[in-house]
Design a protein around this motif. Structure first.
Motif, PDB file in Angstrom:
ATOM      1  N   THR A 225       0.852  -1.260   0.059  1.00 39.81           N
ATOM      2  CA  THR A 225       0.129  -0.156  -0.008  1.00 39.81           C
ATOM      3  C   THR A 225       0.893   1.433  -0.021  1.00 39.81           C
ATOM      4  N   HIS A 226       0.593   2.004  -0.875  1.00 40.00           N
ATOM      5  CA  HIS A 226       0.832   3.339  -0.714  1.00 40.00           C
ATOM      6  C   HIS A 226      -0.252   4.550  -0.492  1.00 40.00           C
ATOM      7  N   ALA A 227       0.365   5.618   0.276  1.00 36.71           N
ATOM      8  CA  ALA A 227      -0.725   6.588   0.751  1.00 36.71           C
ATOM      9  C   ALA A 227      -0.300   7.820   0.858  1.00 36.71           C
ATOM     10  N   GLN A 228      -1.206   8.906   0.583  1.00 40.84           N
ATOM     11  CA  GLN A 228      -0.839  10.139   0.673  1.00 40.84           C
ATOM     12  C   GLN A 228      -1.900  10.959   1.632  1.00 40.84           C
ATOM     13  N   VAL A 229      -1.409  11.745   2.680  1.00 46.95           N
ATOM     14  CA  VAL A 229      -2.314  12.094   3.503  1.00 46.95           C
ATOM     15  C   VAL A 229      -1.918  13.668   3.831  1.00 46.95           C
ATOM     16  N   THR A 230      -2.781  14.725   4.290  1.00 43.52           N
ATOM     17  CA  THR A 230      -2.721  16.050   4.696  1.00 43.52           C
ATOM     18  C   THR A 230      -3.590  16.049   5.974  1.00 43.52           C
ATOM     19  N   ASN A 231      -2.820  16.329   7.157  1.00 40.27           N
ATOM     20  CA  ASN A 231      -3.589  16.399   8.523  1.00 40.27           C
ATOM     21  C   ASN A 231      -3.506  17.696   8.686  1.00 40.27           C
ATOM     22  N   LYS A 232      -4.398  18.379   9.704  1.00 37.52           N
ATOM     23  CA  LYS A 232      -4.443  19.754  10.035  1.00 37.52           C
ATOM     24  C   LYS A 232      -4.276  19.724  11.602  1.00 37.52           C
ATOM     25  N   THR A 233      -4.459  18.450  12.150  1.00 36.41           N
ATOM     26  CA  THR A 233      -4.252  18.427  13.787  1.00 36.41           C
ATOM     27  C   THR A 233      -3.569  17.017  13.991  1.00 36.41           C
ATOM     28  N   GLY A 234      -3.101  16.999  15.157  1.00 38.23           N
ATOM     29  CA  GLY A 234      -2.376  15.639  15.564  1.00 38.23           C
ATOM     30  C   GLY A 234      -0.953  15.912  15.785  1.00 38.23           C
ATOM     31  N   ASN A 235      -0.157  14.744  15.894  1.00 34.66           N
ATOM     32  CA  ASN A 235       1.232  14.845  15.818  1.00 34.66           C
ATOM     33  C   ASN A 235       2.023  14.872  14.596  1.00 34.66           C
ATOM     34  N   TYR A 236       1.116  14.458  13.611  1.00 37.56           N
ATOM     35  CA  TYR A 236       1.901  14.534  12.285  1.00 37.56           C
ATOM     36  C   TYR A 236       1.097  15.516  11.294  1.00 37.56           C
ATOM     37  N   LEU A 237       1.502  16.896  11.385  1.00 42.19           N
ATOM     38  CA  LEU A 237       0.827  17.903  10.570  1.00 42.19           C
ATOM     39  C   LEU A 237       1.464  18.047   9.300  1.00 42.19           C
ATOM     40  N   GLY A 238       0.534  18.494   8.294  1.00 42.64           N
ATOM     41  CA  GLY A 238       1.064  18.808   7.009  1.00 42.64           C
ATOM     42  C   GLY A 238       0.938  17.518   6.053  1.00 42.64           C
ATOM     43  N   ALA A 239       1.435  17.596   4.809  1.00 47.48           N
ATOM     44  CA  ALA A 239       1.471  16.598   3.848  1.00 47.48           C
ATOM     45  C   ALA A 239       2.500  15.384   4.185  1.00 47.48           C
ATOM     46  N   ASN A 240       2.307  14.288   3.902  1.00 49.71           N
ATOM     47  CA  ASN A 240       2.884  13.056   4.029  1.00 49.71           C
ATOM     48  C   ASN A 240       2.662  11.984   3.113  1.00 49.71           C
ATOM     49  N   SER A 241       3.640  11.181   2.873  1.00 51.24           N
ATOM     50  CA  SER A 241       3.301   9.999   2.251  1.00 51.24           C
ATOM     51  C   SER A 241       4.103   8.883   2.965  1.00 51.24           C
ATOM     52  N   GLY A 242       3.526   7.497   2.643  1.00 54.81           N
ATOM     53  CA  GLY A 242       4.240   6.221   3.190  1.00 54.81           C
ATOM     54  C   GLY A 242       3.904   5.007   2.531  1.00 54.81           C
ATOM     55  N   ASN A 243       4.575   4.082   2.871  1.00 52.35           N
ATOM     56  CA  ASN A 243       4.344   2.774   2.072  1.00 52.35           C
ATOM     57  C   ASN A 243       4.538   1.646   3.315  1.00 52.35           C
ATOM     58  N   ILE A 244       3.739   0.469   2.832  1.00 52.22           N
ATOM     59  CA  ILE A 244       3.834  -0.624   3.607  1.00 52.22           C
ATOM     60  C   ILE A 244       3.723  -1.914   3.048  1.00 52.22           C
ATOM     61  N   VAL A 245       4.578  -2.957   3.314  1.00 56.15           N
ATOM     62  CA  VAL A 245       4.275  -4.091   2.802  1.00 56.15           C
ATOM     63  C   VAL A 245       3.800  -5.140   4.044  1.00 56.15           C
ATOM     64  N   GLY A 246       2.657  -5.786   3.791  1.00 54.06           N
ATOM     65  CA  GLY A 246       1.826  -6.614   4.861  1.00 54.06           C
ATOM     66  C   GLY A 246       1.859  -7.712   4.375  1.00 54.06           C
ATOM     67  N   LEU A 247       1.993  -8.800   5.346  1.00 57.96           N
ATOM     68  CA  LEU A 247       1.753 -10.191   5.256  1.00 57.96           C
ATOM     69  C   LEU A 247       0.792 -10.718   6.251  1.00 57.96           C
ATOM     70  N   ARG A 248      -0.064 -11.597   5.657  1.00 58.37           N
ATOM     71  CA  ARG A 248      -0.965 -12.424   6.861  1.00 58.37           C
ATOM     72  C   ARG A 248      -1.096 -13.853   6.544  1.00 58.37           C
ATOM     73  N   SER A 249      -1.255 -14.692   7.747  1.00 57.55           N
ATOM     74  CA  SER A 249      -1.651 -15.986   7.473  1.00 57.55           C
ATOM     75  C   SER A 249      -3.031 -16.134   8.458  1.00 57.55           C
ATOM     76  N   ALA A 250      -3.918 -16.874   7.746  1.00 58.44           N
ATOM     77  CA  ALA A 250      -5.372 -16.847   8.055  1.00 58.44           C
ATOM     78  C   ALA A 250      -5.992 -18.039   7.839  1.00 58.44           C
ATOM     79  N   VAL A 251      -6.499 -18.479   8.972  1.00 59.88           N
ATOM     80  CA  VAL A 251      -7.110 -19.660   9.237  1.00 59.88           C
ATOM     81  C   VAL A 251      -8.856 -19.349   9.684  1.00 59.88           C
ATOM     82  N   THR A 252      -9.825 -19.874   8.953  1.00 60.28           N
ATOM     83  CA  THR A 252     -11.243 -19.800   9.627  1.00 60.28           C
ATOM     84  C   THR A 252     -11.650 -20.800   9.569  1.00 60.28           C
ATOM     85  N   PHE A 253     -12.408 -21.340  10.674  1.00 55.57           N
ATOM     86  CA  PHE A 253     -12.766 -22.477  10.946  1.00 55.57           C
ATOM     87  C   PHE A 253     -14.101 -22.412  11.661  1.00 55.57           C
TER      88      PHE A 253
END
Length: 559
Positions: free
Chosen positions: A531-559
């Protein structure tokens, strides 16, 4: 004398007479004579003694074999008699029951007959892709549903029946379901294990560039039914805390020829396509931004009542709920957040290759007084909670109204989904404990979200769509690893967008995600997302424009 083999009790009596009466009387005489002459050294006498002993050994062996034949014959006769006796009579017989394999259960609705166009009578490998939206296209009910209203589990590689006395053990999804032969009573365990790993990078804030593991869900529960009454109870360990999840009962009935359900308890809410789907059945590691952002204050679950009615190609669900069972009422006798929800879907067209799904939903919430309001919308994954779109804290919400539209389609092994949602929020004029000059008193604002996603099964499976309720379900994998196949392979992509700039302190964001799902078998898979994300925040600890990426893995079993 020549002995012949017979079958049946009367015939074995003839064998017994031949072996026990004539030979034994003769044998007694010979033994007596042999004993009297035992002292002689006559070779003829010694030979006679040897023959008598050999004959005695043969008769002993025949008696042992005869006893086994008689025991098996009598046991079979009693078992056959018990099958035609009432259960109360059969249970009085001291019969030793044996285990035996039974037939694979047909996929069907409880209390309803599926259309012949979309029904199958049996399933055996090798399977063929099922008609989209048919009962054969999924292997089980969606995880948040009541057990009596849906399709029975049918995973041909592991769906076997074992009969013990008056109970039937149906094996599916790796666990047994105990039922009576007429399915009037049933009980089975249920749950899911979702383990995530994520590695974030590329943000200008170092706190976002982390690698973490998270137990997304470790859920265990039980479900059952007594005729038309069904129930579900589940507990979950996720995000380092224990919670009660589904805890409700459902009464199923018919109204005007349509199946209806009445539910009471702590239940998952219907809200959009992804938003109505359990965490174990979504295509990506997390639901789309419409589901995550256009959300009532009380969250995903609530204690209350729900009504559903189903047609051949539509359903309508209505719910009135308060806060969920895990909510801590920290102040004395402060009421619940009260939410009214409605969702409906309709399938205007479908054939053996494809279908079109249209849906609409909405909710109105009357929010209890609180100190303030804020919302954080996760953009990457649960392993990187700090990367989010945030607005607030501002004056508490008085109420909000939301609605959305959904469109979904299938063509052979490909699928596409788009969702749009909007929520109008009204802030309070006053609040207990807040000064009168608190900013944004009586303010109002609107947030909007949109998501578009598409995917295809490279191995030919039918997309995992459950037409009965219009949501994701468990796919039917054609060649699972347990049968020596390659499993099921799915690739998908999604784009999400949100604009909350009309809400005080709100911002905007968008994300793009690609994913690969490898289904080892219908209820176990490995997932990979980027996932690649772009965000602009007006409040909180991370103000202004920012971008980021993440690689995620999951093992899933449903019974």
């Amino acid at each position: 004398m020549t002995l012949r083999c017979f079958s049946g009790v009367a015939q074995t009596n003839v064998v017994r007479s031949a072996i026990l009466i004539v030979p034994l009387s003769t044998l007694g005489f010979l033994l007596h004579s042999a004993t009297a002459l035992a002292s002689t050294s006559d070779p003829a006498v010694q030979e006679l003694i040897r023959l008598v002993k050999a004959q005695s050994q043969q008769i002993h062996e025949l008696q042992s074999r005869l006893a086994k034949v008689e025991k098996h014959t009598i046991h079979s006769t009693i078992t056959a008699q018990n099958t035609v006796k009432p259960p109360s009579v059969a249970r009085t017989q001291p019969v030793q029951h044996t285990l035996k394999s039974g037939p694979v259960e047909p996929v069907k609705f409880s209390g309803d007959t599926p259309s012949p166009q979309f029904a199958i009578n049996s399933a055996a490998y090798p399977l063929l892709p099922a008609a989209p939206g048919s009962f054969a296209a999924v292997s089980n009910m969606p995880s948040g549903s009541a057990p009596v209203m849906g399709v029975a589990s049918q995973i041909p590689s592991s769906s076997h029946s074992t009969t013990i006395g008056g109970l039937v053990l149906k094996w599916g999804k790796g666990l047994p379901q105990i039922t009576t032969p007429d399915n009037a009573y049933s009980f089975r365990p249920r749950g899911r294990i979702l383990v995530d790993y994520g590695s974030g990078f590329g943000s200008r804030f170092p706190q976002h560039n982390v690698s973490r593991t998270v137990m997304r869900a470790a859920r265990l529960g039980f479900e059952g039914n007594v005729h038309q009454l069904s129930w579900v109870l589940e507990g979950d360990y996720a995000d380092n805390q224990l919670s009660v999840m589904s805890a409700f009962m459902t009464w199923s009935d018919k109204m005007g020829g349509h199946l209806v359900e009445y539910s009471l308890g702590n239940k998952f809410n219907e809200r959009g396509f992804d938003g109505s789907t359990g965490s174990d059945q979504t295509v990506f590691l997390d639901r789309d931004i419409v589901a995550n952002a256009i959300l009532p204050v009380k969250g995903w679950y609530g204690i209350g009542g729900a009504f559903k009615i189903f047609g051949d190609n539509w359903h309508v669900a209505a719910q009135i709920t308060g806060n969920d069972v895990n909510t801590a009422n920290l102040t004395n006798n402060v009421r619940d957040d009260l939410t009214y929800m409605l969702r409906s879907h309709y399938i205007p067209w479908r054939n053996k290759h494809g279908l079109v799904h249209l849906g609409a939903w909405g909710f109105y919430e009357d929010v209890k007084p609180s100190s303030s309001f804020s919302q954080k919308i996760r953009l990457l994954a649960r392993t990187d909670d700090a990367f989010n779109l945030q607005f607030g804290p501002v004056m508490p919400i008085a109420n909000s109204m939301a609605g959305g539209l959904e469109a979904f389609g299938i063509w052979r092994s490909a699928w596409a989904l788009s969702e749009f949602g909007v929520r109008h929020i009204q802030m309070r004029d006053t609040a207990v404990g807040l000064p009168s000059n608190t900013p944004f008193r009586g303010a109002a604002g609107t947030e909007e979200a949109f998501s578009a996603q598409a995917g295809i099964f490279l191995t030919g499976e039918t997309p995992n769509y459950f037409a009965h309720t219009g949501q994701w379900a468990t796919p039917r994998i054609l060649n699972p690893l347990t049968d020596g196949g390659w499993g099921g392979w799915e690739v998908a992509a999604r784009w999400d967008w949100i604009d909350a700039t009309h809400i005080p302190t709100g911002g905007r964001a968008w994300t793009a995600t690609i994913g690969v799902n490898w289904y080892l078998l219908s209820f176990a898979r490995l997932m990979l997302n980027y996932t690649h994300a772009q965000v602009t925040n007006k409040t909180g600890n991370y103000l202004g424009a920012n971008s980021g990426n993440i690689v995620g893995l999951r093992s899933a079993v449903t019974f």
